[in-house]
Design a protein around this motif. Sequence first.
Motif, PDB file in Angstrom:
ATOM      1  N   TRP A 393       0.833  -1.208   0.000  1.00 42.34           N
ATOM      2  CA  TRP A 393       0.000   0.000   0.000  1.00 42.34           C
ATOM      3  C   TRP A 393       0.861   1.248   0.000  1.00 42.34           C
ATOM      4  N   MET A 394       1.979   1.168   0.719  1.00 43.65           N
ATOM      5  CA  MET A 394       2.933   2.274   0.711  1.00 43.65           C
ATOM      6  C   MET A 394       3.489   2.469  -0.707  1.00 43.65           C
ATOM      7  N   GLY A 395       3.795   1.356  -1.363  1.00 44.81           N
ATOM      8  CA  GLY A 395       4.274   1.427  -2.747  1.00 44.81           C
ATOM      9  C   GLY A 395       3.250   2.103  -3.643  1.00 44.81           C
ATOM     10  N   LEU A 396       1.996   1.749  -3.445  1.00 50.64           N
ATOM     11  CA  LEU A 396       0.925   2.325  -4.262  1.00 50.64           C
ATOM     12  C   LEU A 396       0.811   3.837  -4.051  1.00 50.64           C
ATOM     13  N   VAL A 397       0.897   4.249  -2.786  1.00 54.39           N
ATOM     14  CA  VAL A 397       0.799   5.684  -2.485  1.00 54.39           C
ATOM     15  C   VAL A 397       1.961   6.446  -3.142  1.00 54.39           C
ATOM     16  N   LEU A 398       3.155   5.897  -2.987  1.00 53.97           N
ATOM     17  CA  LEU A 398       4.327   6.524  -3.620  1.00 53.97           C
ATOM     18  C   LEU A 398       4.127   6.656  -5.130  1.00 53.97           C
ATOM     19  N   ALA A 399       3.640   5.575  -5.753  1.00 58.92           N
ATOM     20  CA  ALA A 399       3.477   5.548  -7.207  1.00 58.92           C
ATOM     21  C   ALA A 399       2.458   6.586  -7.670  1.00 58.92           C
ATOM     22  N   LEU A 400       1.313   6.635  -6.986  1.00 51.14           N
ATOM     23  CA  LEU A 400       0.275   7.581  -7.403  1.00 51.14           C
ATOM     24  C   LEU A 400       0.728   9.032  -7.204  1.00 51.14           C
ATOM     25  N   ALA A 401       1.407   9.287  -6.075  1.00 55.35           N
ATOM     26  CA  ALA A 401       1.891  10.648  -5.815  1.00 55.35           C
ATOM     27  C   ALA A 401       2.919  11.049  -6.868  1.00 55.35           C
ATOM     28  N   MET A 402       3.755  10.101  -7.252  1.00 55.72           N
ATOM     29  CA  MET A 402       4.780  10.379  -8.270  1.00 55.72           C
ATOM     30  C   MET A 402       4.150  10.777  -9.596  1.00 55.72           C
ATOM     31  N   ILE A 403       3.154  10.010 -10.050  1.00 56.10           N
ATOM     32  CA  ILE A 403       2.500  10.334 -11.327  1.00 56.10           C
ATOM     33  C   ILE A 403       1.886  11.733 -11.270  1.00 56.10           C
ATOM     34  N   THR A 404       1.151  11.992 -10.193  1.00 58.36           N
ATOM     35  CA  THR A 404       0.509  13.308 -10.057  1.00 58.36           C
ATOM     36  C   THR A 404       1.547  14.429 -10.145  1.00 58.36           C
ATOM     37  N   ASN A 405       2.616  14.285  -9.366  1.00 60.79           N
ATOM     38  CA  ASN A 405       3.587  15.379  -9.291  1.00 60.79           C
ATOM     39  C   ASN A 405       4.368  15.545 -10.597  1.00 60.79           C
ATOM     40  N   GLN A 406       4.626  14.464 -11.309  1.00 63.16           N
ATOM     41  CA  GLN A 406       5.337  14.584 -12.589  1.00 63.16           C
ATOM     42  C   GLN A 406       4.493  15.355 -13.605  1.00 63.16           C
ATOM     43  N   ILE A 407       3.184  15.111 -13.591  1.00 66.05           N
ATOM     44  CA  ILE A 407       2.314  15.840 -14.520  1.00 66.05           C
ATOM     45  C   ILE A 407       2.257  17.316 -14.135  1.00 66.05           C
ATOM     46  N   VAL A 408       2.118  17.583 -12.839  1.00 61.05           N
ATOM     47  CA  VAL A 408       2.089  18.974 -12.372  1.00 61.05           C
ATOM     48  C   VAL A 408       3.401  19.678 -12.726  1.00 61.05           C
ATOM     49  N   THR A 436       9.736  25.130  -8.461  1.00 58.76           N
ATOM     50  CA  THR A 436      10.075  24.174  -7.395  1.00 58.76           C
ATOM     51  C   THR A 436       9.140  24.323  -6.196  1.00 58.76           C
ATOM     52  N   THR A 437       8.659  25.536  -5.956  1.00 62.06           N
ATOM     53  CA  THR A 437       7.664  25.682  -4.888  1.00 62.06           C
ATOM     54  C   THR A 437       6.427  24.844  -5.227  1.00 62.06           C
ATOM     55  N   LEU A 438       6.004  24.978  -6.478  1.00 63.15           N
ATOM     56  CA  LEU A 438       4.833  24.237  -6.949  1.00 63.15           C
ATOM     57  C   LEU A 438       5.034  22.723  -6.792  1.00 63.15           C
ATOM     58  N   THR A 439       6.190  22.238  -7.248  1.00 59.32           N
ATOM     59  CA  THR A 439       6.404  20.786  -7.204  1.00 59.32           C
ATOM     60  C   THR A 439       6.623  20.298  -5.771  1.00 59.32           C
ATOM     61  N   ASP A 440       7.230  21.121  -4.917  1.00 61.79           N
ATOM     62  CA  ASP A 440       7.374  20.727  -3.514  1.00 61.79           C
ATOM     63  C   ASP A 440       6.002  20.612  -2.849  1.00 61.79           C
ATOM     64  N   VAL A 441       5.217  21.679  -2.976  1.00 62.98           N
ATOM     65  CA  VAL A 441       3.904  21.698  -2.318  1.00 62.98           C
ATOM     66  C   VAL A 441       3.048  20.541  -2.842  1.00 62.98           C
ATOM     67  N   MET A 442       3.012  20.379  -4.165  1.00 63.68           N
ATOM     68  CA  MET A 442       2.197  19.308  -4.746  1.00 63.68           C
ATOM     69  C   MET A 442       2.721  17.935  -4.332  1.00 63.68           C
ATOM     70  N   GLY A 443       4.044  17.807  -4.300  1.00 62.38           N
ATOM     71  CA  GLY A 443       4.644  16.527  -3.937  1.00 62.38           C
ATOM     72  C   GLY A 443       4.226  16.104  -2.520  1.00 62.38           C
ATOM     73  N   TYR A 444       4.380  17.024  -1.572  1.00 63.19           N
ATOM     74  CA  TYR A 444       4.018  16.683  -0.185  1.00 63.19           C
ATOM     75  C   TYR A 444       2.518  16.483  -0.037  1.00 63.19           C
ATOM     76  N   LEU A 445       1.763  17.351  -0.701  1.00 64.59           N
ATOM     77  CA  LEU A 445       0.305  17.280  -0.578  1.00 64.59           C
ATOM     78  C   LEU A 445      -0.223  15.954  -1.138  1.00 64.59           C
ATOM     79  N   ALA A 446       0.223  15.610  -2.328  1.00 62.91           N
ATOM     80  CA  ALA A 446      -0.260  14.385  -2.967  1.00 62.91           C
ATOM     81  C   ALA A 446       0.145  13.163  -2.143  1.00 62.91           C
ATOM     82  N   PHE A 447       1.411  13.141  -1.735  1.00 64.38           N
ATOM     83  CA  PHE A 447       1.888  11.955  -1.022  1.00 64.38           C
ATOM     84  C   PHE A 447       1.224  11.814   0.349  1.00 64.38           C
ATOM     85  N   LEU A 448       1.238  12.884   1.140  1.00 67.64           N
ATOM     86  CA  LEU A 448       0.687  12.779   2.494  1.00 67.64           C
ATOM     87  C   LEU A 448      -0.835  12.658   2.455  1.00 67.64           C
ATOM     88  N   GLY A 449      -1.465  13.327   1.474  1.00 72.51           N
ATOM     89  CA  GLY A 449      -2.912  13.215   1.335  1.00 72.51           C
ATOM     90  C   GLY A 449      -3.316  11.778   1.014  1.00 72.51           C
TER      91      GLY A 449
END
Lengths: 456, 456
Positions: A393-408, A436-449
């Motif tokens: 499940w941790m792997g899944l969360v990492l994967a989904l957050a990665m896709i989201t942030n790469q598109i952003v 980088t502010t955008l990708t940092d904020v989105m990265g943390y938000l997507a992953f922790l969310g």
Amino acid sequence: MAEYEAAGEEVELDEARVEAIREAVDQGDSALVSRLLEPLHAADIADLLEQIGATERRELLALWSGEIDGDVLSELDETIREEVIESLPPEVVAEAVRDLDTDDVVDILEDLEAPAQGKILDALELVDRVAVEQAMSFPEGSAGRLMQREVVVAPEHWTVGDAIDFLREATALPDQFYHVILVDPRMKPLGYITLGRLLSARRDVRLKDITEDSFRTVVATEEEEEVAYIFNQYHLISCPVVDENDRLVGVITIDDAMNVLDEEHEEDMLLLAGVGEEASVFDGPIATVRQRLPWLVVNLFTASLSAFVISRFEATIAALVALAAVMPIVASTGGIAGTQSLAVAVRALATRDLTSSNARRVVLREVTAGAINGVVLAVILGLVGTLVLGDPWMGLVLALAMITNQIVAAFGGVMVPLTLERFGLDPALASGTFVTTLTDVMGYLAFLGLATMVLL
Amino acid sequence: MAEYEAAGEEVELDEARVEAIREAVDQGDSALVSRLLEPLHAADIADLLEQIGATERRELLALWSGEIDGDVLSELDETIREEVIESLPPEVVAEAVRDLDTDDVVDILEDLEAPAQGKILDALELVDRVAVEQAMSFPEGSAGRLMQREVVVAPEHWTVGDAIDFLREATALPDQFYHVILVDPRMKPLGYITLGRLLSARRDVRLKDITEDSFRTVVATEEEEEVAYIFNQYHLISCPVVDENDRLVGVITIDDAMNVLDEEHEEDMLLLAGVGEEASVFDGPIATVRQRLPWLVVNLFTASLSAFVISRFEATIAALVALAAVMPIVASTGGIAGTQSLAVAVRALATRDLTSSNARRVVLREVTAGAINGVVLAVILGLVGTLVLGDPWMGLVLALAMITNQIVAAFGGVMVPLTLERFGLDPALASGTFVTTLTDVMGYLAFLGLATMVLL
């Protein structure tokens, strides 16, 4: 024969020569210093002065000051030039600038304080002084500042023979000229003829029949960035400059345009990295701090945005501390992707390869590429994450957050400079911080969310 | 009169014209397309072809293919050029390249696959074909590939009058030439004379008495980067190219050098951002993924280093979850500082302003500036951190970590490119990834390490 053999010697400023000169300065051997400097090109002497320390530079100039010429001053980096001019006796500076073309004098004057400017202006002959003061009346960074006022013109009815006879009898031709500019009686430029064409045409051919196809003019108030673009785009060697009434006032040559292009590139690269556009490796620590600190302070506050986002998820992190360790991976990879997309977009805007005609297609391309990169990275990170952390499940969360942030990241990397350009700002200005502010904020938000939803 | 008035019209490729051309293509109005394209410079037509989509481009070429000329092909971006050449009938391509100078043909051939290359070579006249094949025998990116073989030479004993008579009788002079090159009987270049000087000197003056001071030659196998440096450093307009026996084989003109300079800048900027050097805004998504994914994957693993560092402090974070929120601030501000220092150093290495003569002084300057920035940022972050988190010890830890990481960032930003250069690698290559990995790891390590000591 001896003169041109010497000219062909091509003495370069290598490490051995730098060391020899330093030693001669150390020993106070003025004759040896002169002998070592003499075969060097002014540009290399300027490089030498830039690369040695301030104390050594003063010593060298004291030993050699009488021989410094205008070309060396002209080649010096601005940060050093002011110091050098101040350390030289006024009569030496006066003598040195007297030989320069007016455009080079203008280039030197631009960066000096008023008293030093006055000292140099006073040294010039009246006619040059008037030319320099007229050039200085154009805005800084305009075509009027770049141009030389010495031009070679011919009336439109002249033949090749007329032009050749005129050139052979002229007493004062510019140091460098590549074209004869054809003008009407009101001094409006109508076209130009290359010297090669002039030399090879028959004497009775009319000048207007052998003008070049690629003729362009620029207005004196045009920005130098536009001038560099025109030279690069249309492969010009020289370009007449006109006033608001279309009358010829000067000419810009390609070496000046090449210089501007070089500076524009530097500016883009430095602005993109969040450094003041004037940054130079010769600046002292205080000048360096002044250039860089503002962006660092801005970043301190934008980084606090990420901290705020993370702090909203403290309960999640408290429940699963491993999240704190892996969360920067998603943010950091997003930052790299955003920077990639940004660099390509800023460059394309500078070369005008990215315009309103293809902006939509380029954004779509970025987002598609971002999605593909995201999926590949997600598979790797998802698998490795699952294995290392032992939780699919941790792997899944990492994967989904990665896709989201790469598109952003891909989207932001191209949209931020496009938006800055749309508002008339330099697309390189601070885009790095925004993205980088955008990708940092989105990265943390997507992953922790996602982690809060899936893992708790 | 009509011809040169038209040449002076300076029609630009603005949005309105792009729209008009697109509409004409849509309606299949071949005559209108031709009329709209006709006044445009080849460089602008190439820009237009680049900016429209692939389908539209095919339609436009079908309507206009008979009229495409070599200059347009020569101006096209490589990614698009191959596609355009393949879509054109072979006889159109053959006709188009026949008018080009050999250096432009070489530039087109370089990026084509073997069958397309053969098609173009077959179309050339024998003498041009030999010249092109000889140029292609030099390594890619060398002076030999850049040069044109058409040169204007004069024996060393000639007078101005001899040279002028020769030029006026010559049947085939190069399209562009700015100098007459003086050679000895073995074709070794001895110096050159500008056409302006030639035109203004008396007929009986000997050529060797009016050669230019700034004469330089390059060897055909020299790298084009070095050629661009020489043009920029010594303000050359053209530069003779010699073979290993010092015999003249061609000449490089400043417009080619300007082009190389432009490409070198692009390469630096893209490499620094972790994008393949060939990246273009005209690439499709797959090409884009191929350029960018490798660095993203590398970053995925370097980012895991940070994750590993943080995971060593899980006990600390578990005890004080607020640490997780603020720790990226120190890392992120360090990343920006490292990038600033890096951009200045990479640029200075490219312009050869940073050499072994001043490397130590520049590193010292960076570290001093980094320490000052660190102290200022530490004061701000320490105070704000104390107020927001209500714990002066937390403020202290943030401040100390910030100072440490700013110094490391400044040091790393200049040392990484210097080290790459020392090992003969491109200083821009992947330096961004190295430096941000360094600042991330140091940021987390310093902050969490200090937090463990001070706060627990």
